[in-house]
Scaffold this active site. Structure first.
Site, short mmCIF file in Angstrom:
data_model
loop_
_atom_site.label_atom_id
_atom_site.label_comp_id
_atom_site.label_asym_id
_atom_site.label_seq_id
_atom_site.Cartn_x
_atom_site.Cartn_y
_atom_site.Cartn_z
CD GLU A 30 -2.81 1.45 2.60
OE1 GLU A 30 -2.45 0.53 3.17
OE2 GLU A 30 -3.82 2.03 1.90
N GLY A 33 3.41 1.46 10.94
CA GLY A 33 3.33 0.87 11.93
C GLY A 33 2.56 -0.08 11.96
CG MET A 56 -0.21 -3.62 4.80
SD MET A 56 -1.09 -1.84 4.05
CE MET A 56 -2.03 -2.62 3.47
CD GLU A 57 -4.57 -1.96 5.53
OE1 GLU A 57 -3.64 -1.13 6.19
OE2 GLU A 57 -5.49 -1.36 4.83
CG ASN A 58 -0.60 -6.83 3.89
OD1 ASN A 58 -0.46 -6.44 2.91
ND2 ASN A 58 0.56 -6.85 5.31
CG HIS A 68 -5.85 0.68 12.37
ND1 HIS A 68 -6.68 1.83 12.47
CD2 HIS A 68 -5.71 0.59 11.22
CE1 HIS A 68 -6.67 2.10 11.54
NE2 HIS A 68 -5.75 0.93 11.11
CD GLU A 69 -2.79 -2.14 10.37
OE1 GLU A 69 -3.68 -2.32 9.93
OE2 GLU A 69 -2.68 -0.87 10.68
CG HIS A 101 -7.67 -1.28 7.81
ND1 HIS A 101 -8.88 -0.91 6.84
CD2 HIS A 101 -6.62 -0.60 8.53
CE1 HIS A 101 -8.50 0.98 7.67
NE2 HIS A 101 -6.61 0.00 7.94
CD GLU A 104 -6.27 3.78 7.06
OE1 GLU A 104 -6.77 3.37 7.92
OE2 GLU A 104 -5.52 2.86 6.49
N1 BES Z 1 -2.83 0.46 5.64
C1 BES Z 1 -2.37 1.49 7.08
C2 BES Z 1 -0.82 1.34 6.82
C3 BES Z 1 -0.56 2.37 5.77
C4 BES Z 1 0.14 3.36 6.33
C5 BES Z 1 0.01 1.64 3.86
C6 BES Z 1 0.95 3.97 5.19
C7 BES Z 1 0.74 2.40 3.65
C8 BES Z 1 1.33 3.68 3.88
C9 BES Z 1 -2.34 0.49 8.09
O1 BES Z 1 -4.16 0.63 8.10
C10 BES Z 1 -2.31 1.78 9.18
O2 BES Z 1 -2.88 3.10 8.74
N2 BES Z 1 -1.16 1.99 10.38
C11 BES Z 1 -1.34 3.09 11.00
C12 BES Z 1 -1.32 2.54 12.95
C13 BES Z 1 -3.36 2.33 12.93
C14 BES Z 1 -3.16 2.21 14.11
C15 BES Z 1 -3.19 4.25 12.58
C16 BES Z 1 0.26 3.39 10.68
O3 BES Z 1 0.89 2.22 10.22
O4 BES Z 1 0.67 4.19 11.12
ZN ZN Z 2 -5.07 1.96 8.64
#
Ligand code: BES
Ligand code: ZN
Length: 850
Positions: free
Chosen positions: A121, A261, A263-265, A297-298, A301, A320
């Site tokens: 992503e 942080g 990723m929700e694969n 969170h993940e 998703h 998000e």
């Molecule tokens: N889908 C995102 C991960 C992501 C972030 C992919 C940026 C590509 C680019 C994931 O669900 C996410 O939001 N992660 C957050 C943590 C969350 C608890 C807010 C993160 O990685 O900071």
């Molecule tokens: Zn997210």
């Protein structure tokens, strides 16, 4: 930068082709990876050529319906592979090579230490194989991973394991099949020699799901909190949203090198190990809470993001914002509601309000981007979550649930827009969601000006919205939002509580039959993400009587902030110091009390300055802390002793509350910089069994020149030097120091044996924390700017995403005082004129300079 391409929402076009299924084979070797990609493709529109997204790939062969294509049948460019003259339905097979071991951007397939892993992503998949790498192309994936048996005993991908191949001698393979059509950004692959813990969850309809968490060898006992969190999240989503998990297996893998942080694969989440691993000896209470919320969170998703995904990346807040709201609600339900809300608002103000007031301000649904990676912002996430929260507030629990049920029913399996989400919300309420929609399109934080009058038993409350202009100067419209207020009588009793709907530029609300002018408690629970401008408030009264935990906290914060500005002007603030004593005596939930006693951050104070200058703010905060610590030293020491339990590492709310309160007290006492405090901090460091206590003790010790500091830090380093997660804390503590000579120390720390510029967590801990240590970053000799800018240029060469993240520290540029502004400008101009600067960093710096 010559050819930066800006992508606009208004140019969005549906895809010309659909990829019904994709069959991938990965042959992993130490020096290269061979990818075979077989796609079943259908033409949707009357076009002749298929244009696939492609990163820096080494093409080997292209086969269309069994025929090897000669070079006259396709065209390659830097970012695309075009197959000319394709039929209506066809099978396209592409073979290409990639080099994950050289992938320093950590996008696509890369190596974190000895582990192969992916991050796709938003646009990483095109770095693996040519594809329609956009979220509205959803396909069924089957993936075979083949690698050395000994080095990579664990081979994972999305979905269910359907086949094991043991027949290749020293190599082996596994085939995974994911029945749920998904966009390429949710594809994942992992290969490594990992330990794991396993558990199971039975869904409400009786399906048993196997749960695994994979971690580096020797770390499995540190994954139990993450596992418990996952099970709690699965249960919660069934109860609160009626959402069940939909595969037989859910895998989580922790890796050390990760840009984000987690990723929700689909079926195979990949996590930054900081959000998986924890035990009392190495993780703070905040880390435990962070893990719980990121795991949830993940997981959430799976429905809000994966089953229903985004039509294009401009819709990012659809998944998000909603998922952050869901994880915030989950944490509030599992822990303390009041503390959770305050923490979430604090985070919003520290990061999102700052962004919203900066040249990089954008609506939660941006209208254009150069690099999508730059739009995973506090605005899209945190303000996005506030927008969903407002909808929830206006609809109420029951109608909100009906509306989300409708959303899931209507759009399951589709890639949709925020309008589709709002359509579902609209079916169950009489609110003007058309007007409300402005929250998706406008940027900047609204200010609500409050004026009051009282005459003949009628209290008139006039609320006027001040909406900031867009970046660039265009004016914006008045917003629509819920505002929870209460009126208190002269004894502090609640006369009424009411949810007002604010929709006009200015409006007066009248309340009749009152015996005396009431006291207003406004924006209770922080019902809308706005700034309240209300002069002449009786803060001590609200601190005493407001029954809403949020507005009571707010009163204490506002009063403290106002007092600090008075200190700067040399005025008397004894009224605040008196009121603070009252807070110390309150019998409240201890975590909440610890928040009430906290003085406002420099970041919040700075937002009240017309022209930002940090020095007076630091001085005022130090001085106020000192006044409080001196006046209440005995009481503070008493609170400290009452709540200090050095042998208790339990995670129940009382134990956490005691630690929070005791550590707040220690930090306050730190202002005295006395022998006594030094001893207290050193004792806390030496005697405690928790990381929470150690970190706070070290933070206090860091102010002292004395040998106790040196001893404690040395001890910490030696004990934990093999644990990178704890080393992140070590570097962060040192980079946040207030002692003279910091820049030199940070520079030296870069050559520490443990420090590694290729690991994003370490860079964020050392350089990232330094860039938010305003005292040194904004030093008037320009040395802080210079150092960080050079780091940005250096890091940009191998990891643009990390570099543009660091560049965010310069967002405050237009608000700075002349001297700092000039220095920043020179520095930023130097960054932007760097040869070969990435589009990520270019986009951020360019916006700031404009
Ligand atoms: N889908 C995102 C991960 C992501 C972030 C992919 C940026 C590509 C680019 C994931 O669900 C996410 O939001 N992660 C957050 C943590 C969350 C608890 C807010 C993160 O990685 O900071
Ligand atoms: Zn997210």
């Amino acid at each position: 930068m010559s050819e930066v391409k800006e992508i606009f929402l208004k140019d969005y076009k549906e895809p010309d082709f659909n990829i019904e299924s994709v069959n991938l084979t990965f042959e992993l070797f130490e020096d290269e990876t061979d990818v075979t990609n077989i796609m079943k493709i259908e033409k949707l529109d009357n076009v002749s050529d298929l244009v696939l997204d492609a990163g820096e790939l080494e093409l080997k062969e292209i086969v269309l319906d069994g025929e090897v294509l000669g070079s006259d049948r396709y065209i390659t460019s830097e970012e695309t592979l075009t197959i000319l003259n394709v039929p209506q339905n066809f099978i396209l097979e592409i073979r290409n090579k990639i080099y994950p071991q050289n992938n320093t951007e950590l996008e696509g397939l890369y190596k974190s230490g000895a582990i192969f892993c992916t991050q796709n992503e938003p646009e990483g998949f095109r770095r693996i194989t040519p594809y329609l790498d956009r979220p509205d192309v959803m396909s069924v994936f089957t993936t075979t991973v083949i690698a050395d048996k000994e080095k990579y005993p664990i081979l994972l991908s999305n979905g269910n394991k359907i086949h094991c191949h043991e027949s290749f001698d020293t190599r082996h393979g596994v085939t995974w099949h994911d029945p749920h059509p998904k966009p390429s950004y949710l594809f994942a692959l992992v290969a490594g020699d990992l330990d794991f813990i396993t558990d199971s969850f039975t869904t409400a309809s009786g399906n048993e799901v196997e749960l695994n968490i994979y971690v580096d060898k020797g770390n499995s006992q540190k994954a139990t909190h993450a596992m418990a969190s996952l099970i709690n999240a699965m249960k919660w989503d069934e109860e609160k949203y009626g959402r069940e998990y939909d595969l037989d297996i859910y895998n989580i893998v922790a890796v050390d090198s990760f840009n984000m942080g987690a990723m929700e694969n689909k079926g195979l989440n990949i996590f930054n190990s900081a959000y998986v691993l924890a035990d009392a000896d190495t993780a703070t209470d905040a880390n435990f809470m962070g893990i719980e919320s990121v795991i949830a969170h993940e997981y959430f998703h799976n429905w809000t993001g994966n089953r229903i995904t985004c039509k294009n990346w401009f819709q990012l807040t659809l998944k998000e914002g909603l998922t952050v709201f869901r994880d915030q609600s989950f944490s509030a339900d599992l822990n303390s509601k009041e503390v959770q809300r305050i923490d979430d608002v604090k985070a919003l103000r520290e990061r999102q309000f700052v962004e919203d007031a900066s040249p990089t301000a954008h609506p939660i649904q941006p209208k254009s981007y150069i690099s999508m990676n730059n739009f995973y912002t506090a605005t899209v996430y945190e303000k996005g979550a506030e927008v969903i929260r407002m909808i929830h507030t206006m609809l109420g629990d029951e109608n909100y649930r009906k509306a989300t049920d409708l959303y899931f029913e209507s759009f399951d399996g589709q890639a949709v827009t925020t309008d589709d989400f709002l359509w579902a919300m609209k079916q169950n309420g009489e609110f003007d969601l058309e007007h409300f929609k402005l929250w998706y399109d406008q940027s900047g934080t609204p200010t609500l000006q409050v004026t009051e009058s009282f005459e003949n038993g009628t209290y008139a409350l006039t609320l006027a919205q001040k909406i900031p202009n867009k970046v660039g100067g265009e004016t914006q419209k008045a917003m629509y939002f819920p505002l929870k207020i209460a009126l208190l009588d002269k004894d502090g009793n609640e006369i009424l509580e009411k949810m007002l709907i604010i929709s006009k530029e200015s409006e007066t609300f009248r309340f009749d039959d009152l015996v005396a002018k009431p006291t207003l408690s406004i924006n209770r629970d922080f019902s809308a993400p706005i700034i309240i401008d209300h002069q002449g408030v009786d803060y001590p009264f609200l601190m005493k009587h407001d029954q809403n935990s949020f507005t009571r906290y707010e009163a204490a914060q506002e009063f403290a902030g106002q007092s600090m500005f008075k200190l700067i002007d040399g005025e008397d603030i004894s009224e605040f110091v008196d009121a603070y004593g009252y807070l110390l005596d309150l019998e409240l939930d201890l975590s909440y009390k610890a928040l009430l006693l906290e003085l406002p951050s420099i970041t919040t104070l700075m937002q009240k300055q017309e022209v930002v200058d940090f020095e007076p703010l630091y001085e005022a905060k130090e001085k106020l802390s000192m006044m409080i610590a001196q006046r209440y030293e005995t009481k503070l020491l008493e609170l400290y002793t009452q709540n200090n339990e050095p042998n208790n590492s339990e995670l129940d709310s009382l134990s956490i509350g005691r630690r929070a309160l005791k550590n707040r007290v220690l930090t306050l006492l730190g202002a005295l910089k006395s022998e006594k405090v030094l001893t207290l901090a050193k004792e806390q460091y030496d005697n405690t069994v928790t990381m929470t206590d150690k970190v706070v003790a070290l933070d206090v010790l860091e102010m002292f020149e004395e040998s106790e500091r040196v001893e404690a830090f040395e001890d910490f380093y030696n004990k934990y030097k093999n644990n990178t997660l704890v080393m992140n804390k070590y570097f962060a503590l040192l980079a946040a120091s207030s002692r003279d000579g910091l820049l030199q120390r940070v520079q030296d720390l870069q050559s520490d044996a443990v420090y590694d510029e290729k690991v994003p967590n370490l860079v964020r801990s050392l350089i990232g924390v330094f860039a938010r240590n305003y005292k040194y970053f904004h030093k008037k000799d320009g040395s802080g700017y210079d150092f960080v800018a050079n780091k940005i240029i250096e890091i940009d060469k191998f990891n643009p995403q990390m570099a543009s993240g660091l560049a965010g520290a310069f967002k405050i540029y237009p608000k700075m005082n002349e001297k700092n502004k000039n220095l920043m400008e020179i520095t930023l101009k130097c960054v932007i004129s760097t040869q070969g600067l990435s589009k990520n960093t270019f986009e951020i710096v360019n916006k700031i300079l404009k």
